[in-house]
Scaffold this active site. Structure first.
Site, short mmCIF file in Angstrom:
data_model
loop_
_atom_site.label_atom_id
_atom_site.label_comp_id
_atom_site.label_asym_id
_atom_site.label_seq_id
_atom_site.Cartn_x
_atom_site.Cartn_y
_atom_site.Cartn_z
N GLU A 19 41.84 39.92 32.81
CA GLU A 19 42.51 40.35 34.04
C GLU A 19 41.48 40.55 35.16
O GLU A 19 41.78 40.32 36.33
CB GLU A 19 43.32 41.63 33.81
CG GLU A 19 44.43 41.50 32.75
CD GLU A 19 45.38 40.34 32.98
OE1 GLU A 19 45.54 39.92 34.14
OE2 GLU A 19 45.95 39.85 31.99
N HIS A 56 39.27 36.28 41.19
CA HIS A 56 39.86 35.10 41.84
C HIS A 56 40.65 35.51 43.08
O HIS A 56 40.58 34.86 44.12
CB HIS A 56 40.77 34.39 40.82
CG HIS A 56 41.11 32.98 41.16
ND1 HIS A 56 42.16 32.33 40.57
CD2 HIS A 56 40.56 32.09 42.03
CE1 HIS A 56 42.23 31.09 41.06
NE2 HIS A 56 41.27 30.93 41.94
ZN ZN Z 1 45.85 35.14 32.61
#
Ligand code: ZN
Length: 296
Positions: free
Chosen positions: A66, A72
């Site tokens: 996570e 990201h």
């Molecule tokens: Zn994922």
């Protein structure tokens, strides 16, 4: 901005673990930046007086996974919110997250934080070796199974010929199975084929493994914390969102197309020293809708 909500709360929170992008990044016409607001939610046991929250290895992997989605979303830079962060093609979205999981099982990384909560002793190296060996058990069969499911999915969604279920499955079966019998009612009972957002994209799970194992091997060669490799990773995979085609981003990172050999080496299927034999397979991609689901 990054919010972490790691502990279980049966009254206020659903189960599982996920990343969410409450607000995406953008840059307006005057150059004014809007920073993204990212959350990571998990369901770890809360610490109690005298007892810290002790995470299993799987839970630590989830934390890193996570965290990868979080990077990201948080590191992204670009004009349009709809092309930033995790707004990428579906078969690329699990690369930034799965890649991070690789660091969890590295002895050098584990020794930095995985210590016995009472004695302070680091996790013994032989435990780590056993964990890796156990993880590779049946890897060949599991890889074929995932590939087979991905191909059945594409066969159904790309099929233009009328035919029976058996005929569609037999074509895939011939490519991927080493058992003489077809598994029973796979198309009818495999829920991802027509529901849950992975239709015509189930291969994404295996494809993400190919990509992340390939990139992680670069870190294994250059150093787990190598500054130049890390910077390159950040500037390509983690900051460009969906502004650039995933294959171009990958090539910018690695200087070539993906090669599945790194995954096969990690799983113990290819020897560490075997010369590369594969060329990159062609894949279909599908676009992730804007404001897509949370990423698990
Ligand atoms: Zn994922």
């Amino acid at each position: 901005m990054f919010y972490a909500d790691y502990f279980a709360d049966a009254k206020a929170k659903r189960g599982g673990a996920w990343m969410n992008q409450l607000r995406g990044a953008s840059i307006d016409k005057d150059g004014q930046k809007t920073i993204p607001i990212i959350t990571n939610s998990c369901n770890y046991q809360k610490p109690t007086p005298g007892q810290p929250s002790l995470l299993s290895l799987g839970e630590v992997e989830t934390l890193f996974h996570e965290g990868g989605h979080g990077f990201h979303g948080a590191l992204t830079q670009g004009k349009y919110e709809s092309l930033n962060g995790t707004n990428v093609k579906w078969d690329f979205v699990e690369l930034p997250s799965q890649l991070m999981e690789n660091w969890v099982k590295e002895p050098a990384v584990l020794q930095e934080f995985a210590v016995h909560h009472e004695t302070g002793e680091p996790i013994p190296a032989e435990y780590i070796e056993k964990i890796i060996e156990k993880g590779n058990y049946d890897a060949g069969y599991m890889g074929l199974r995932q590939t087979s499911l991905g191909l059945i999915d594409m066969a159904w969604h790309g099929n233009t010929e009328p035919g029976t279920i058996d005929e569609v499955e037999d074509k895939v079966h011939a490519l991927t199975s080493f058992f003489p019998e077809r598994s029973s009612a796979m198309s009818q009972r495999f829920g991802h084929l027509f529901a849950g957002g992975y239709s015509a994209g189930y291969y994404s799970y295996k494809w993400a493994e190919v990509l992340e194992a390939d990139i992680f091997e670069e870190f294994k060669q250059n150093g787990l914390y190598d500054a130049e490799t890390s910077q390159r990773l950040k500037e390509t995979i983690y900051t460009k969102g969906g502004q650039v085609d995933p294959m171009d981003l990958f090539k910018e990172m690695m200087g070539r197309e993906p090669n599945p050999d790194a995954l096969l080496r990690r799983e113990g299927i290819l020897s560490e020293t075997a010369p590369s034999q594969n060329t990159a397979p062609e894949v279909q991609t599908q676009n992730l809708p804007d404001n897509g689901p949370d990423f698990g």
